[in-house]
Structure formats: C-alpha cells, structure tokens
Design a protein around this motif. Structure first.
Motif, PDB file in Angstrom:
ATOM      1  N   GLU A  58      -6.101   8.484 -13.914  1.00  0.00           N
ATOM      2  CA  GLU A  58      -6.099   7.240 -13.145  1.00  0.00           C
ATOM      3  C   GLU A  58      -5.790   7.458 -11.669  1.00  0.00           C
ATOM      4  OE1 GLU A  58      -7.254   4.371 -14.358  1.00  0.00           O
ATOM      5  OE2 GLU A  58      -7.685   5.680 -16.067  1.00  0.00           O
ATOM      6  N   VAL A  59      -5.089   8.531 -11.346  1.00  0.00           N
ATOM      7  CA  VAL A  59      -4.712   8.788  -9.954  1.00  0.00           C
ATOM      8  C   VAL A  59      -5.952   9.087  -9.102  1.00  0.00           C
ATOM      9  CG1 VAL A  59      -3.348  10.250  -8.418  1.00  0.00           C
ATOM     10  CG2 VAL A  59      -2.370   9.453 -10.586  1.00  0.00           C
ATOM     11  N   PRO A  60      -6.790  10.072  -9.457  1.00  0.00           N
ATOM     12  CA  PRO A  60      -7.979  10.282  -8.628  1.00  0.00           C
ATOM     13  C   PRO A  60      -8.966   9.114  -8.697  1.00  0.00           C
ATOM     14  CG  PRO A  60      -8.007  11.771 -10.514  1.00  0.00           C
ATOM     15  CD  PRO A  60      -6.671  11.087 -10.505  1.00  0.00           C
ATOM     16  N   ARG A  61      -9.015   8.421  -9.833  1.00  0.00           N
ATOM     17  CA  ARG A  61      -9.927   7.269  -9.923  1.00  0.00           C
ATOM     18  C   ARG A  61      -9.519   6.203  -8.921  1.00  0.00           C
ATOM     19  NH1 ARG A  61     -11.569   2.344 -11.657  1.00  0.00           N
ATOM     20  NH2 ARG A  61     -13.592   2.260 -12.700  1.00  0.00           N
ATOM     21  N   LEU A  62      -8.233   5.903  -8.900  1.00  0.00           N
ATOM     22  CA  LEU A  62      -7.755   4.893  -7.958  1.00  0.00           C
ATOM     23  C   LEU A  62      -7.979   5.350  -6.518  1.00  0.00           C
ATOM     24  CD1 LEU A  62      -5.181   2.395  -7.873  1.00  0.00           C
ATOM     25  CD2 LEU A  62      -4.689   4.267  -6.305  1.00  0.00           C
ATOM     26  N   ALA A  63      -7.649   6.592  -6.230  1.00  0.00           N
ATOM     27  CA  ALA A  63      -7.813   7.107  -4.863  1.00  0.00           C
ATOM     28  C   ALA A  63      -9.279   7.029  -4.430  1.00  0.00           C
ATOM     29  CB  ALA A  63      -7.301   8.538  -4.774  1.00  0.00           C
ATOM     30  N   LEU A  64     -10.184   7.468  -5.288  1.00  0.00           N
ATOM     31  CA  LEU A  64     -11.603   7.414  -4.945  1.00  0.00           C
ATOM     32  C   LEU A  64     -12.081   5.974  -4.794  1.00  0.00           C
ATOM     33  CD1 LEU A  64     -12.883  10.255  -7.265  1.00  0.00           C
ATOM     34  CD2 LEU A  64     -12.983  10.242  -4.746  1.00  0.00           C
ATOM     35  N   ALA A  65     -11.661   5.108  -5.687  1.00  0.00           N
ATOM     36  CA  ALA A  65     -12.077   3.709  -5.605  1.00  0.00           C
ATOM     37  C   ALA A  65     -11.590   3.067  -4.313  1.00  0.00           C
ATOM     38  CB  ALA A  65     -11.562   2.936  -6.824  1.00  0.00           C
ATOM     39  N   GLU A  66     -10.428   3.449  -3.849  1.00  0.00           N
ATOM     40  CA  GLU A  66      -9.906   2.886  -2.600  1.00  0.00           C
ATOM     41  C   GLU A  66     -10.530   3.525  -1.369  1.00  0.00           C
ATOM     42  OE1 GLU A  66      -8.288   0.199  -2.091  1.00  0.00           O
ATOM     43  OE2 GLU A  66      -7.999  -0.210  -4.206  1.00  0.00           O
ATOM     44  N   MET A  67     -11.033   4.735  -1.490  1.00  0.00           N
ATOM     45  CA  MET A  67     -11.650   5.417  -0.353  1.00  0.00           C
ATOM     46  C   MET A  67     -13.102   4.976  -0.146  1.00  0.00           C
ATOM     47  SD  MET A  67      -9.994   9.150  -1.078  1.00  0.00           S
ATOM     48  CE  MET A  67     -10.944  10.063   0.108  1.00  0.00           C
ATOM     49  N   LEU A  68     -13.719   4.474  -1.193  1.00  0.00           N
ATOM     50  CA  LEU A  68     -15.119   4.050  -1.101  1.00  0.00           C
ATOM     51  C   LEU A  68     -15.206   2.588  -0.660  1.00  0.00           C
ATOM     52  CD1 LEU A  68     -16.539   5.712  -4.324  1.00  0.00           C
ATOM     53  CD2 LEU A  68     -16.974   6.399  -1.961  1.00  0.00           C
ATOM     54  N   PRO A  69     -16.294   2.204   0.006  1.00  0.00           N
ATOM     55  CA  PRO A  69     -16.442   0.821   0.484  1.00  0.00           C
ATOM     56  C   PRO A  69     -16.886  -0.124  -0.639  1.00  0.00           C
ATOM     57  CG  PRO A  69     -18.345   2.110   1.122  1.00  0.00           C
ATOM     58  CD  PRO A  69     -17.391   3.064   0.458  1.00  0.00           C
ATOM     59  N   LEU A  70     -15.991  -0.363  -1.584  1.00  0.00           N
ATOM     60  CA  LEU A  70     -16.327  -1.166  -2.757  1.00  0.00           C
ATOM     61  C   LEU A  70     -16.037  -2.653  -2.565  1.00  0.00           C
ATOM     62  CD1 LEU A  70     -14.987   1.213  -5.553  1.00  0.00           C
ATOM     63  CD2 LEU A  70     -17.297   1.085  -4.587  1.00  0.00           C
ATOM     64  N   HIS A  71     -15.264  -2.998  -1.531  1.00  0.00           N
ATOM     65  CA  HIS A  71     -14.954  -4.396  -1.242  1.00  0.00           C
ATOM     66  C   HIS A  71     -14.764  -4.543   0.267  1.00  0.00           C
ATOM     67  CE1 HIS A  71     -10.769  -3.054  -0.937  1.00  0.00           C
ATOM     68  NE2 HIS A  71     -10.950  -2.444  -2.098  1.00  0.00           N
ATOM     69  N   ALA A  72     -14.601  -5.754   0.733  1.00  0.00           N
ATOM     70  CA  ALA A  72     -14.607  -6.033   2.177  1.00  0.00           C
ATOM     71  C   ALA A  72     -13.573  -5.216   2.947  1.00  0.00           C
ATOM     72  CB  ALA A  72     -14.404  -7.524   2.420  1.00  0.00           C
ATOM     73  N   ASP A  73     -12.327  -5.167   2.485  1.00  0.00           N
ATOM     74  CA  ASP A  73     -11.297  -4.399   3.197  1.00  0.00           C
ATOM     75  C   ASP A  73     -11.658  -2.924   3.261  1.00  0.00           C
ATOM     76  OD1 ASP A  73      -9.783  -6.652   3.633  1.00  0.00           O
ATOM     77  OD2 ASP A  73      -8.349  -6.245   2.037  1.00  0.00           O
ATOM     78  N   ALA A  74     -12.144  -2.403   2.145  1.00  0.00           N
ATOM     79  CA  ALA A  74     -12.502  -0.990   2.089  1.00  0.00           C
ATOM     80  C   ALA A  74     -13.711  -0.697   2.970  1.00  0.00           C
ATOM     81  CB  ALA A  74     -12.762  -0.562   0.646  1.00  0.00           C
ATOM     82  N   ARG A  75     -14.641  -1.647   3.074  1.00  0.00           N
ATOM     83  CA  ARG A  75     -15.801  -1.446   3.952  1.00  0.00           C
ATOM     84  C   ARG A  75     -15.360  -1.339   5.407  1.00  0.00           C
ATOM     85  NH1 ARG A  75     -18.193  -4.555   0.127  1.00  0.00           N
ATOM     86  NH2 ARG A  75     -17.770  -6.526   1.151  1.00  0.00           N
ATOM     87  N   ALA A  76     -14.428  -2.181   5.807  1.00  0.00           N
ATOM     88  CA  ALA A  76     -13.925  -2.125   7.186  1.00  0.00           C
ATOM     89  C   ALA A  76     -13.249  -0.783   7.449  1.00  0.00           C
ATOM     90  CB  ALA A  76     -12.965  -3.281   7.440  1.00  0.00           C
ATOM     91  N   THR A  77     -12.429  -0.344   6.510  1.00  0.00           N
ATOM     92  CA  THR A  77     -11.747   0.943   6.656  1.00  0.00           C
ATOM     93  C   THR A  77     -12.751   2.085   6.676  1.00  0.00           C
ATOM     94  OG1 THR A  77      -9.788   0.064   5.544  1.00  0.00           O
ATOM     95  CG2 THR A  77     -10.008   2.458   5.636  1.00  0.00           C
ATOM     96  N   SER A  78     -13.753   2.014   5.827  1.00  0.00           N
ATOM     97  CA  SER A  78     -14.783   3.051   5.760  1.00  0.00           C
ATOM     98  C   SER A  78     -15.519   3.179   7.088  1.00  0.00           C
ATOM     99  CB  SER A  78     -15.765   2.718   4.639  1.00  0.00           C
ATOM    100  OG  SER A  78     -16.860   3.598   4.650  1.00  0.00           O
ATOM    101  N   ARG A  79     -15.833   2.067   7.686  1.00  0.00           N
ATOM    102  CA  ARG A  79     -16.564   2.086   8.952  1.00  0.00           C
ATOM    103  C   ARG A  79     -15.693   2.596  10.088  1.00  0.00           C
ATOM    104  NH1 ARG A  79     -19.839  -3.451   7.506  1.00  0.00           N
ATOM    105  NH2 ARG A  79     -21.047  -2.437   5.860  1.00  0.00           N
ATOM    106  N   MET A  80     -14.411   2.259  10.062  1.00  0.00           N
ATOM    107  CA  MET A  80     -13.493   2.796  11.071  1.00  0.00           C
ATOM    108  C   MET A  80     -13.338   4.306  10.890  1.00  0.00           C
ATOM    109  SD  MET A  80     -10.549  -0.108  11.691  1.00  0.00           S
ATOM    110  CE  MET A  80      -9.807   0.156  10.113  1.00  0.00           C
ATOM    111  N   SER A  81     -13.287   4.750   9.638  1.00  0.00           N
ATOM    112  CA  SER A  81     -13.176   6.188   9.365  1.00  0.00           C
ATOM    113  C   SER A  81     -14.409   6.935   9.857  1.00  0.00           C
ATOM    114  CB  SER A  81     -12.988   6.435   7.868  1.00  0.00           C
ATOM    115  OG  SER A  81     -11.750   5.934   7.447  1.00  0.00           O
ATOM    116  N   ALA A  82     -15.569   6.356   9.650  1.00  0.00           N
ATOM    117  CA  ALA A  82     -16.803   6.990  10.121  1.00  0.00           C
ATOM    118  C   ALA A  82     -16.788   7.122  11.646  1.00  0.00           C
ATOM    119  CB  ALA A  82     -18.022   6.193   9.661  1.00  0.00           C
ATOM    120  N   ALA A  83     -16.330   6.088  12.325  1.00  0.00           N
ATOM    121  CA  ALA A  83     -16.244   6.142  13.791  1.00  0.00           C
ATOM    122  C   ALA A  83     -15.228   7.191  14.228  1.00  0.00           C
ATOM    123  CB  ALA A  83     -15.868   4.761  14.335  1.00  0.00           C
ATOM    124  N   TYR A  84     -14.141   7.290  13.495  1.00  0.00           N
ATOM    125  CA  TYR A  84     -13.099   8.266  13.799  1.00  0.00           C
ATOM    126  C   TYR A  84     -13.635   9.691  13.652  1.00  0.00           C
ATOM    127  CZ  TYR A  84      -8.430  10.424  13.534  1.00  0.00           C
ATOM    128  OH  TYR A  84      -7.313  11.193  13.734  1.00  0.00           O
TER     129      TYR A  84
END
Length: 130
Positions: free
Chosen positions: A18-44
């Motif tokens: 469950e630990v890597p599943r949760l980490a991966l699910a939170e790192m991927l743009p699966l919902h609005a908050d994660a999409r915003a973070t994903s796009r900021m990470s890409a810019a970074y």
C-alpha cells in the motif's frame, strides 16, 4: 505533502504494497490537486535543466525520494513480501518509472483508472500475496 498525509491515513502498520501504491497515486495527476502539483513539478524540472542551483536542489530531492522508495522495497524483501531474488535497486527504478504515466494522463492518452490499473498489476506481480 499529500504522500505524507496519505501515509498517515494508512495507519501504523500498512501492508508494504500500500505504501508505493499510495505514493504513486499521489504523484500522478489523478485529480485536480495532483494535476496542479504535476504541472508545477514539470515546470520545476524544466527550470532545473537550465539552472545549476535548481538542478542540484531537484536532484537532491529526487535522490532522497528514491532512497525512501528503495528502503520500502528492501524492507518488503526482508519481510518476505517480495521475492528475495529481486534486485531492490531495479525494483525501485521500475516502481518510479510508473510516474512516467503522467504524460499519458495529462495528454488524455489514458485515464486515471487506466494508470491505477497498471500500478495495481505491477504491484501484484512484485508483491507476493500475503
């Protein structure tokens, strides 16, 4: 931040799968908050390619994050959840490679459920049924 909060929700002794599943699910743009973070990470990352100071800071963060994932993999091997014949470094790299699903999700090639299905299949293959 979301990964840490999610881990707290898993409780004191979550199954190591469950630990890597949760980490991966939170790192991927699966919902609005994660999409915003994903796009900021890409810019970074793009900035890090052109700025040596940002590059070093980003690299250190990724090295630290990778080390945490490898620690989880090593512990799962030691606890008998992953076959002891598996190489922890390679398995860590393969888990982190799943973050590459980000581009496929962002460009509407696959949906969030498809990404989660791929993660689950990989984790099922990696972890023994316990």
């Amino acid at each position: 931040m979301r990964v840490r909060q999610g881990l707290e929700k898993l409780g004191d002794r979550p199954h190591p799968r469950e630990v890597p599943r949760l980490a991966l699910a939170e790192m991927l743009p699966l919902h609005a908050d994660a999409r915003a973070t994903s796009r900021m990470s890409a810019a970074y990352v793009l900035e890090a390619l052109h700025d040596p100071a940002v590059h070093e800071q980003a690299r250190r963060g990724l090295v630290q994050g990778r080390a945490l994932v490898e620690q989880v993999v090593r512990q799962a091997i030691a606890d008998g959840h992953i076959d002891p014949g598996r190489d922890p470094a390679t398995e860590t790299n393969l888990l982190l490679a799943l973050t590459g699903l980000t581009s496929l999700i962002e460009l509407d090639v696959i949906g969030p459920q498809d990404a989660l299905a791929a993660i689950d299949v990989h984790l099922d293959r990696l972890f023994r049924s316990t």
